[in-house]
Design an enzyme around this catalytic site. Structure first.
Site, PDB file in Angstrom:
ATOM      1  CD  GLU A 559      41.319  39.736  40.743  1.00 18.99           C
ATOM      2  OE1 GLU A 559      40.711  40.153  41.716  1.00 18.99           O
ATOM      3  OE2 GLU A 559      42.085  38.747  40.784  1.00 18.99           O
ATOM      4  CD  GLU A 825      48.203  39.077  43.606  1.00 18.59           C
ATOM      5  OE1 GLU A 825      48.660  38.990  42.448  1.00 18.59           O
ATOM      6  OE2 GLU A 825      47.023  38.810  43.889  1.00 18.59           O
TER       7      GLU A 825
HETATM    8  C1  BGC Z   1      42.723  40.152  44.696  1.00 22.81           C
HETATM    9  C2  BGC Z   1      43.045  40.595  46.079  1.00 22.81           C
HETATM   10  C3  BGC Z   1      41.931  40.211  46.959  1.00 22.81           C
HETATM   11  C4  BGC Z   1      41.833  38.736  46.930  1.00 22.81           C
HETATM   12  C5  BGC Z   1      40.805  38.186  47.830  1.00 22.81           C
HETATM   13  C6  BGC Z   1      42.608  38.693  44.697  1.00 22.81           C
HETATM   14  O1  BGC Z   1      42.330  38.175  43.475  1.00 22.81           O
HETATM   15  O2  BGC Z   1      43.640  40.618  43.783  1.00 22.81           O
HETATM   16  O3  BGC Z   1      43.868  41.564  46.276  1.00 22.81           O
HETATM   17  O4  BGC Z   1      41.924  40.789  48.186  1.00 22.81           O
HETATM   18  O5  BGC Z   1      41.678  38.250  45.638  1.00 22.81           O
HETATM   19  O6  BGC Z   1      40.293  37.001  47.427  1.00 22.81           O
END
Ligand code: BGC
Length: 944
Positions: A559, A825
């Protein structure tokens, strides 16, 4: 910068072991087929895959013309794979067959679709929730799943199956411009039958040109940018390396803004012949860029360079050397492959090799039309970008770490850097010429739990998903040793696994070069709780790790994107930790570049897209305001004002009677422990908050008409919100249909945003709820930012301090009890008891959002806050005292250092405040009249 000519390599290189998105096409008569994904090194080594594979592996697609069927065989990818039992046999109408057939396999990362003579015979064109138009969807080849998993297959070795008479075999990119990567004619195809070939060829482009200097030079300035990432030398001396300027020109929405760097190169020039040389790699332009795998080569397939060198002689004569067709290109430099996600392959033997120079190519990016396919995505490469001087904080070397410990596991050495970090290693090794050393990176090791079988103690890479995060170094065999130092990639890791060496380098020889856009810090916090101090450090580390040219969500998996929800909740904390004014201004350029004609902001910038909706898009309003508050710079508001107004119009147009249409809402309190907070309650509270901010912005900028209009709108939204979402009898929050919705976030977020008509009643509910929960945090990305301040600003500081110091799950300190060195996370990304739980694939150990409590430590615990007019010329000191023996810290403003320290004594709190020269502070203390203090050191006492 006047030059607009971009140059690059005339041929596209191919690294088959890193290639997961590609097409294969063979034309042949008779029955025959294609083999690919063969000899995948990951599947030959069980520690490199979670399927427990270690032997032969390949995938074959065989067209049986006599029975009109396609036979798909997969070997070595999962238990039970065998050549005797096809993964699938697909019947197709015999009428599709021709005398000579074209078999096309489109591999999308984990799935593949097959076409025969242009007709889909395996796969479906069907609706997909990401898209407006139906999409070609393939058969799942990856035994691990369809998305968010370690990607299988990669292209790897290929071959042709006996039986057919082949006219051609082509490998090409799926995304425009569909560049050809490998092409075998009839004769070459014959040699591919029954044998496996690695189609890897080429390397990173080197671009060079020589020129003559005759005469005395007054100035020499180089302006450089790239569609990709560059590194340059002039007469062998580096232009943009050292400890700064990694990954130049950085990330941007390349269709609208290309940032260029400017270097004074006069000291590097010499009389006579001079030589400019550049290495150019994918950067944020091409290769893997996105968690949506098919976004591979997001902008294009071939990175390119644009530069101009303006030489002014003392005679007044001006000479301009710029990128054009006279430059030469070579592809046999030492960097064989490099990308942010997958890593770097470096063959040190090629450092001094004679280069295979050939004419370079002029590269024009191909338009990529996405509108209508991908929700809200605009087309790419359809406008001429503005060439803009560099803005922001370039990526540089922030800190150098040294490995803390070493364990030997199977045939490799695993080093623990002692800290989850982002960057690259710098490792001294000694090897034979041609000896291959492989480095892999991970944030965690598989813990000693039976569920992890023979992977226990091995590095955990499942959460990296499609990002290979693997560097390969081929030794030149220097008797004095050599240094592995990748330059065009970065990894998020704490552990490095090294294989290919007999003896492990000593700990001090294994360095971690921490890369970040945060090279200087402006804030510090400490207190009597070592656990809270570690939390503060973890917040700082996660900011360092995720501020890489743009604010990202995570730095390790596939990402690393500018998710705007994450950015807006963390922005305030970020502004205390470092001067991030220009960093965020750059980000906001992309946010504005991606604003839709109807005013809607994207959810990710500059990569675009997604479904975050209001809380994510509102970064376009909240971030500029946060910057203005902290830095007091009106220009930031001016730059964003019209975009902010347009967003409010967009929200208004998508609302009825001051309530938003839920269709535009998007995500709510993302990754909350308690996911039940009503989304509409959140979205509409943000609708009010956004409107408040833009009204206040209008006031600051002197736009009284807009102020009056938005101020009135704000009142209406606020009244409607209270009427709709607050039960008039109990004061509890509720959803639109009147059902009570009693969560921490349902109170904390609107309290923090100032939306409740009766804040003290709401705060009492928040306090009650938190007590009922045993002082645990059940909030997600949004509520977590707000909860401590919502409590302490409304008379419940004690509860806020209990939350802060809670160590049970879920809480800020729980991850630290599990060994966290960065913000996770998830509240439970890893536990001693369950390992990674069920979260192997979306489980970043370096995601700053839940660390947004950092702002509370500065602004409430230390009490350092900007003044009414923004910035720190006249500021506020309003500490909220609580259950700590002491708290102390500082904030370096443009006027100097503000210092605050308080200590609990027997009978009260003793506060010392340091105020920088030329500024004044309003001191707000509980139960006391406010005092204005001028520069200098001041002491105060607040009795219990
Ligand atoms: C990301 C996030 C993001 C979220 C929203 C994730 O995969 O890592 O931090 O805000 O998706 O869908």
């Amino acid at each position: 910068m006047k030059t607009k000519t971009f140059i690059g390599s005339p041929i596209l290189p191919l690294d088959a072991a890193r290639k997961g998105i590609f097409g294969l096409e063979a034309t042949f008569t008779g029955s025959g087929g294609i083999i690919f994904g063969a000899d995948d090194i990951r599947l030959k080594t069980f520690r490199r895959n979670v399927q427990n594979q270690s032997g032969e592996n390949y995938i074959s697609y065989y067209l049986d013309t006599s029975a009109a069927q396609l036979i798909i065989i997969r070997v070595g990818y999962a238990e039970g794979d065998t050549p005797d039992k096809p993964l699938a046999t697909v019947q197709f109408p015999p009428a599709l067959l021709q005398d000579t057939n074209t078999l096309t396999i489109k591999v999308f990362g984990n799935t593949a679709a097959t076409l025969l003579n242009g007709q889909v015979i395996d796969g479906d064109v069907k609706p997909h929730f990401f898209f407006e138009k139906p999409q070609l969807t393939g058969r799942q080849l990856n035994p691990l799943g369809e998305s968010d998993v370690i990607t299988f297959p990669r292209l790897n070795k290929i071959g042709l199956m006996p039986g057919g008479v082949y006219g051609s075999l082509t490998i090409f990119n799926l995304r425009p411009p569909h560049g050809v990567l490998f092409n075998a004619n009839k004769e070459e195809c014959a040699s591919l039958i029954g044998s496996l070939t690695d189609p890897t060829h080429g390397g990173t482009a080197l671009l060079s040109r020589t020129f003559n200097i005759k005469g005395e030079i007054a100035t020499a300035t180089a302006h450089i940018t790239a569609r990709g990432t560059y590194c340059g030398t002039l007469n062998g001396q580096e232009l943009n390396v050292g400890n700064k300027d990694y990954f130049t020109p950085g990330a941007s929405h390349f269709d609208r803004h290309l940032f260029f760097h400017t270097y004074n190169v006069a000291p590097l020039l010499q009389q006579g012949e001079n030589c400019l040389e550049f290495t150019i790699t994918s950067g944020w332009w091409s290769d893997a860029q996105n968690f949506m795998l098919f976004k591979y080569n997001f902008w294009g397939d071939n990175p390119s360079l644009c530069m101009e060198l303006i030489i002014t002689y003392t005679s007044g004569h001006i000479e301009i050397i710029s990128t054009d067709e006279t430059w030469r290109c070579a592809t046999n430099g030492p960097i064989r492959y490099a990308s942010h996600f997958h890593g770097e392959t470096y063959d040190a033997r090629l450092e001094n090799a004679e280069k295979n120079w050939q004419p370079c190519a002029i590269i024009e990016p191909t338009p990529i039309y996405e509108a209508g396919e991908y929700i809200n995505a605009p087309d790419l490469n359809v406008t001429q970008p503005e060439m803009t001087p560099h803005l922001g904080n370039p990526v540089g070397e922030a800190v150098i770490l040294r490995a803390q410990s070493l364990t030997t596991k199977l045939d490799c050495f695993i080093y623990d850097m002692g800290q989850n970090m982002v960057g690259v290693p710098r490792i001294k090794v000694k090897g034979e010429p041609g000896q291959q050393i492989t480095l892999r990176y991970a944030e965690a090791l598989y813990p000693p739990l039976p569920r992890y079988g023979n992977l226990q103690g091995c590095i955990f890479t499942e959460n990296l998903r499609d990002a290979d995060c693997t560097d390969i170094y081929i030794c030149k065999g220097d008797s004095g040793g050599e240094t592995i130092a990748p330059r065009f990639t970065f990894h998020g890791y704490r552990y490095i696994e090294i294989s290919g060496l007999d003896t492990p380098p000593a700990l001090h020889e294994v360095e971690g070069v921490v890369l970040s856009s945060i090279l200087e810090e402006t804030g510090h916090f400490e207190c009597s709780s070592q656990m809270v101090n570690r939390l503060f450090e973890n917040i700082r580390w996660s900011q360092r790790a995720n501020f890489i040219s743009i604010p990202t969500d995570c730095p390790q998996r596939n990402e690393r994107m500018g998710w705007m929800g994450d950015a807006q909740v963390f922005a305030e904390t970020a502004t205390y930790n470092a001067n991030v004014q220009d960093f965020f201004r750059r980000f906001l350029v992309s946010v504005r570049d991606l604003q839709r004609p109807n005013g809607c902001f994207p959810d990710i910038a500059p990569q675009d897209g997604a479904w975050g909706g209001i809380p994510w898009g509102s970064a376009g309003i909240i971030v500029p305001w946060t910057l203005y508050r902290q830095y007091g710079n009106r220009e930031i508001l001016e730059e964003n004002y019209s975009a902010m107004q347009k967003y409010i119009e967009y929200l208004q147009q998508n609302s009825a009677n001051f309530l938003l249409d839920p269709g535009i809402g998007g995500l709510g309190d993302w990754l909350a422990y308690d996911m039940t907070t009503d989304d509409e309650l959140i979205w509409n509270a943000i609708f009010a908050y956004d409107t408040r901010i833009v009204a206040d912005t209008a006031k600051v900028l002197g736009d009284t008409a807009t102020f009056a209009k938005l101020d009135a709108l704000y009142s209406s939204i606020k009244q409607t919100w209270n009427k709709t979402f607050v039960c008039p009898h109990t004061g509890k929050t509720r959803n639109r249909t009147g059902e009570i919705n009693d969560t921490q976030t349902s109170y904390a977020l609107p309290l923090y945003y100032g939306i409740f008509n009766n804040p003290s009643q709401a705060a009492a509910h928040l306090n009650r709820k938190t007590e009922e929960l045993g002082y645990l945090l059940t909030t997600g990305f949004l509520g977590t930012q707000c909860i401590a301040a919502a409590l302490s600003d409304n008379g419940y500081a004690n509860t806020a301090y209990k939350l802060l110091q809670q160590e049970e799950y879920p809480s800020w300190l729980y991850p630290i009890t599990q060994g966290a060195t960065t913000i996770w996370e998830r509240w439970n990304s890893q536990t001693h008891k369950d390992g990674f739980g069920e979260h192997n694939n979306m489980n970043s150990f370096n995601h700053y959002s839940l660390g947004a409590v950092g702002a509370w430590l500065y602004s409430r615990v230390l009490g350092i806050r900007p003044g009414e007019g923004g910035g720190y010329k006249n500021f506020i000191i309003a500490p909220c005292f609580g259950e700590l023996a002491y708290a102390e810290g500082h904030y370096d403003t443009q006027h100097g250092r503000i210092h605050s320290r308080w200590e609990q004594k027997n009978d009260g709190y003793a506060l010392t405040v340091g105020i920088p020269p030329g500024t004044s502070a309003t001191i707000l203390l509980p139960g006391q009249e406010s005092v204005t203090a001028q520069a200098g050191e001041h002491e105060f006492f607040v009795a219990f």
